[in-house]
Design an enzyme around this catalytic site. Structure first.
Site, PDB file in Angstrom:
ATOM      1  N   LYS A 293       0.859  -1.194   0.000  1.00 24.46           N
ATOM      2  CA  LYS A 293       0.000   0.000   0.000  1.00 24.46           C
ATOM      3  C   LYS A 293       0.889   1.236   0.000  1.00 24.46           C
ATOM      4  O   LYS A 293       1.895   1.302   0.712  1.00 24.46           O
ATOM      5  CB  LYS A 293      -0.910   0.010   1.230  1.00 24.46           C
ATOM      6  CG  LYS A 293      -2.002  -1.035   1.195  1.00 24.46           C
ATOM      7  CD  LYS A 293      -2.992  -0.874   2.338  1.00 24.46           C
ATOM      8  CE  LYS A 293      -3.996   0.214   2.035  1.00 24.46           C
ATOM      9  NZ  LYS A 293      -5.106   0.251   3.009  1.00 24.46           N
ATOM     10  N   GLU A 381     -19.583  -7.537   8.991  1.00 26.99           N
ATOM     11  CA  GLU A 381     -20.548  -6.832   9.829  1.00 26.99           C
ATOM     12  C   GLU A 381     -21.611  -7.759  10.415  1.00 26.99           C
ATOM     13  O   GLU A 381     -22.014  -7.597  11.568  1.00 26.99           O
ATOM     14  CB  GLU A 381     -21.221  -5.709   9.029  1.00 26.99           C
ATOM     15  CG  GLU A 381     -20.321  -4.539   8.732  1.00 26.99           C
ATOM     16  CD  GLU A 381     -19.406  -4.758   7.541  1.00 26.99           C
ATOM     17  OE1 GLU A 381     -18.549  -3.882   7.277  1.00 26.99           O
ATOM     18  OE2 GLU A 381     -19.533  -5.818   6.869  1.00 26.99           O
ATOM     19  N   ARG A 409     -25.578  -4.370   5.875  1.00 24.28           N
ATOM     20  CA  ARG A 409     -25.293  -5.762   5.536  1.00 24.28           C
ATOM     21  C   ARG A 409     -25.588  -6.707   6.692  1.00 24.28           C
ATOM     22  O   ARG A 409     -25.581  -7.924   6.528  1.00 24.28           O
ATOM     23  CB  ARG A 409     -23.819  -5.893   5.114  1.00 24.28           C
ATOM     24  CG  ARG A 409     -23.541  -5.163   3.824  1.00 24.28           C
ATOM     25  CD  ARG A 409     -22.124  -5.364   3.353  1.00 24.28           C
ATOM     26  NE  ARG A 409     -21.155  -4.671   4.170  1.00 24.28           N
ATOM     27  CZ  ARG A 409     -19.883  -4.483   3.797  1.00 24.28           C
ATOM     28  NH1 ARG A 409     -19.458  -4.963   2.661  1.00 24.28           N
ATOM     29  NH2 ARG A 409     -19.049  -3.826   4.581  1.00 24.28           N
TER      30      ARG A 409
END
Length: 640
Positions: A293, A381, A409
C-alpha cells in the site's frame, strides 16, 4: 487541447485514453507508465484528496490488466474501489479526475452510471467475486459471448468477508472461467520471490505447461480415467503441493479453484506475462499477488493506515496539511472512543466490537488501553452483530461501532440475533446521514428507516457531544437493544469532566423558544444546528419558531408532541435521513391520531439517489440546509 506542461511531464500517460492506446506501447514502456500514473496521483490527490495508499499500491496491476485484456468488452470487477484510480485514468477520465469526488465531478469509486468500463458498483467490500461470477456464467449462457473474459479484483481484507466466501464456494461448484485476483498488501514479498518458489510460480502459470496439462486432462476424461470427483481432488492436491513448497497455506486448497502465486504485484512486465499465460484457461482460477500500500511514496508506504485517505498534503515533504485549530473540537467518533473507554473502566461488562474500522470509529481508544475487551472482527458486519449478541447473552454489554451504510449488511443479524431476543447490544452507528465526497455507496441515510420497524429496538440520535455520552451511559441501564446514530465530522465542545447522566427513553426537550410562535421544528440529531441557524435569520425578520430536540425516534415523545400540536398549527420535522419511513413519518402517523388541525412538513432526504459532493451542498439540494428550512417556514407563515 492538451496542456503542453502535462504532455511533457506525462509523456506516455497523456496519450492514453483507453486500453487500445495502452496496447500500442511496448512492454518495456509499461514501468514508465506506472511511474507517470503514480506521479499524477500524487500531484492531484495532494490538492483534491481521496483514497491514496490503496490506489498507489494497485497501479502496476491495473496497467497489466488493461494491457492484456480488451476492456471494456472484457470485464474488470472491482471490490470496494479504493484501489481503482489508475483504472479511471486509463479509461478516458484523466482530465475529469482532477475534480473527482466534488459535486458534479466523477465519483471516487467505480460506477456503471459513470463509464461502461466500470462494470459493477463498487463501494462496499466483498461483492466482486459474486458479481464477477454472475457475469462469467451469464456469458457462458449467451451465444457469442462464450469467450468474453471476467476478472474480479479483491483485496486481502475484503476476502475475509462472508459474501466473498459465499462467492468462492459457488465459483467452485458451477462451470465458469472467472479469474479472481487477490491483491494482498498486508505481508512482505521478500520470502516468496526467489529460488524454488519463483520456479514453481513460473512453471504453473506458463502457457506451455497449462496447454500440456489441459491436453492430458482431456485425454484422461475420454478414457474415463478422470471423472469430475477425481479432477477436483487433483486440483486440491496440486494446491497442497504448492502450499508445501512455498511454505504458505492458502484457503483455496480445499476448493476446486486453481491457485497461482503468490507473485510480486509490482513487477508489471511479469504480471503481463502471467496474465497472458492464464487468460484463456478454463475453470475458476485465483492469482495471488503481494503488493505494498502506498507504493512509490515513502510516507504512505511507512504508514498506510494514515495514508488510506490522508486529506491534503505537501507532495514534496509528505507533510499532511491539517487545519490549525486554536481549540480542538472532537470528532463524533472521538467522543464515542473516549466515552466507551471511560465506561469500560467503570463497568467490567463493557466490551467494544467493530468491523475492520478501529481507527475510523475510534474504537482504537479501547484497543490501546483494554485490548482484551475490544474486538476488530474484520470486514464481517453480520458476524460482528451476532458475535456481540452472543456476548450479550453471556452477560456482557457490547457496543458495536459500525458505519451506517455498512451496518445495512447486518440487517438480518440485528433482527434475528439481537432484537428478537431483546439482547442489550448498543449499536453506535457512525457516519449516519449524508457523508459528503464518498457519495452514494457510503451515505448513511437509511438507518432510521430500516431500524424503526424492528420491534423492541430503541433509536436515538444526539444533537451534541454530551448527549452522546449520556445516551451511551443510558444504554447500560436498559435491558434491550439501543441504536445511537451520529454523523461524520466534528461534534461540539463538551466538558469531559461532567458526570454522565441516565436519560429517560423517549423524552425530548425544547432548545429554542420563540415569542408566540406558530411553527414548531421537531429535529432529531445534530442536524438541529441548521434549524437554529434558520431561526436566527427568521428572528431578524420578525418571524418566530420553536425548536425541539427530540433525541429519541423510538420511543417517540408523544406527550411532548401532543402539547406542541395543541399550540402550533404548523410542524416541521427535520432529519438527516430518508423521508420514507423515517422520523418525520413517525411524527406524521402520531399527529394524525390527535384531534387538532396541524399541518406537517417533513424535511430530509427525498426518494432519490444522492451522489457525491460537500455536505453543505448536498443538504442544499435536499432542501434541509438553513436556507431550505427558512424558506419552508416562510411558506407556512405566508400562507397562514
Amino acid at each position: 487541447m492538451k496542456d503542453k506542461k502535462e504532455e511533457n511531464e506525462y509523456r506516455l500517460l497523456s496519450k492514453i485514453s483507453s486500453s487500445k492506446d495502452l496496447k500500442k506501447l511496448k512492454e518495456e514502456d509499461l514501468p514508465i507508465v506506472c511511474e507517470e500514473i503514480r506521479a499524477y496521483l500524487i500531484e492531484h490527490l495532494s490538492e483534491n484528496p481521496g483514497h491514496f495508499a490503496s490506489s498507489m499500491g494497485a497501479v502496476d496491476l491495473i496497467v497489466a490488466l488493461h494491457y492484456v485484456y480488451d476492456t471494456p468488452y472484457d470485464r474488470l470487477v472491482w471490490d470496494v474501489g479504493h484501489q481503482a484510480y489508475a483504472h479511471k485514468l486509463l479509461t478516458g477520465r484523466k482530465e475529469k479526475f482532477k475534480n473527482h469526488r466534488t459535486f458534479g465531478g466523477i465519483s471516487g469509486f467505480p460506477s456503471p452510471l459513470e463509464s461502461e468500463c466500470d462494470t459493477f458498483m463498487a463501494g462496499h467490500a466483498g461483492n466482486s467475486i459474486s458479481a464477477g461470477l454472475g457475469m462469467a456464467i451469464a456469458d457462458k449462457l449467451t451465444p457469442g459471448n462464450e469467450n468474453r473474459k471476467t476478472v474480479a479484483i479483491i483485496g486481502d481484507a475484503s476476502i475475509s468477508g462472508g459474501l466473498a466466501f459465499e462467492g468462492l464456494n459457488n465459483a467452485s461448484n458451477n462451470p465458469n472461467d472467472l479469474l479472481i485476483i487477490l491483491n494482498d498488501n498486508d505481508m512482505s514479498i521478500d520470502n516468496n520471490v526467489g529460488g524454488l518458489h519463483g520456479y514453481l510460480s513460473d512453471l504453473t502459470t506458463s502457457a506451455g505447461y497449462n496447454n500440456l496439462r489441459n491436453k492430458m486432462a482431456i485425454y484422461l476424461r475420454k478414457k474415463g480415467l478422470l471423472p469430475e470427483s477425481r479432477r477436483r481432488a487433483l486440483i486440491r492436491f496440486g494446491n497442497s503441493i504448492k502450499s508445501l513448497v512455498s511454505k504458505k497455506q492458502n484457503i483455496f486448497e480445499g476448493l476446486n479453484i486453481r491457485y497461482f502465486g503468490p507473485i510480486d504485484g509490482h513487477d508489471v512486465v511479469k504480471l503481463v506475462k502471467v496474465l497472458r499465460d492464464i487468460k484463456d484457461m478454463h475453470g475458476p482460477r485465483l492469482l495471488h499477488l503481494y503488493t505494498t500500500k502506498g507504493k512509490g511514496y515513502q510516507p504512505a508506504e511507512e504508514d498506510p493506515t494514515i495514508w488510506h485517505a490522508p486529506g491534503k498534503f505537501d507532495p514534496d515533504t509528505g507533510e499532511r496539511i491539517l487545519k490549525d485549530e486554536k481549540v480542538h473540537v472532537p470528532l463524533w467518533q472521538e467522543v464515542f472512543g473516549q466515552t466507551i473507554l471511560e465506561l469500560a473502566n467503570k463497568d467490567e461488562r463493557v466490551v467494544g466490537v467493530t468491523a475492520a474500522m478501529p481507527t475510523g470509529t475510534s474504537l482504537n481508544y479501547l484497543i490501546d488501553n483494554l485490548p482484551e475487551r475490544a474486538f476488530d472482527v474484520g470486514i464481517s458486519e453480520g458476524h460482528a452483530v451476532t458475535f456481540a449478541g452472543g456476548m450479550a447473552a453471556a452477560g456482557k454489554r457490547p457496543f458495536v461501532a459500525i458505519y451506517s451504510s455498512f451496518l445495512q449488511r447486518a440487517y438480518d443479524n440485528i433482527i434475528h440475533d439481537v432484537a428478537i431476543q431483546g439482547l442489550p447490544v448498543t449499536f453506535c452507528i457512525d457516519r449516519a446521514g449524508l457523508v459528503g465526497e464518498d457519495g452514494v455507496t457510503h451515505h448513511g441515510f437509511f438507518d432510521l428507516s430500516y431500524l424503526a420497524c424492528v420491534p423492541g429496538l430503541s433509536i436515538a440520535s444526539p444533537s451534541d457531544a454530551q448527549t452522546l455520552r449520556n445516551l451511551m451511559n443510558t444504554s447500560l441501564s436498559m435491558d434491550s437493544p439501543l441504536a445511537i446514530r451520529y454523523p461524520r465530522g466534528k461534534s461540539n465542545l463538551y466538558d469531559s469532566e461532567e458526570e454522565m447522566k441516565v436519560l429517560v427513553p423517549g423524552k425530548g426537550r425544547i432548545t429554542h423558544k420563540g415569542h408566540d410562535a406558530k411553527v414548531a421544528i421537531l429535529s432529531i440529531g445534530p442536524i438541529i444546528k441548521n434549524a437554529l441557524e434558520a431561526a436566527k435569520k427568521l428572528t431578524s425578520e420578525g418571524l418566530e419558531v420553536d425548536i425541539y430536540d427530540m433525541i429519541w425516534m423510538k420511543p417517540l415523545d408523544k406527550e411532548l408532541i401532543k402539547k406542541i400540536a395543541e399550540t402550533h398549527p404548523y410542524i416541521v420535522t427535520l432529519e438527516d435521513g430518508v423521508l420514507a419511513g423515517g422520523f418525520g413519518s413517525y411524527v406524521n402517523d402520531y399527529v394524525k391520531e390527535l384531534p387538532y388541525r396541524v399541518e406537517v412538513k417533513n424535511l430530509g432526504i427525498p426518494d432519490e439517489w444522492i451522489m457525491h459532493g460537500s455536505i453543505p451542498k448536498l443538504q442544499e439540494i435536499c432542501g434541509y440546509d438553513a436556507n431550505g428550512i427558512e424558506n419552508t417556514i416562510k411558506q407556512f407563515l405566508l400562507n397562514s
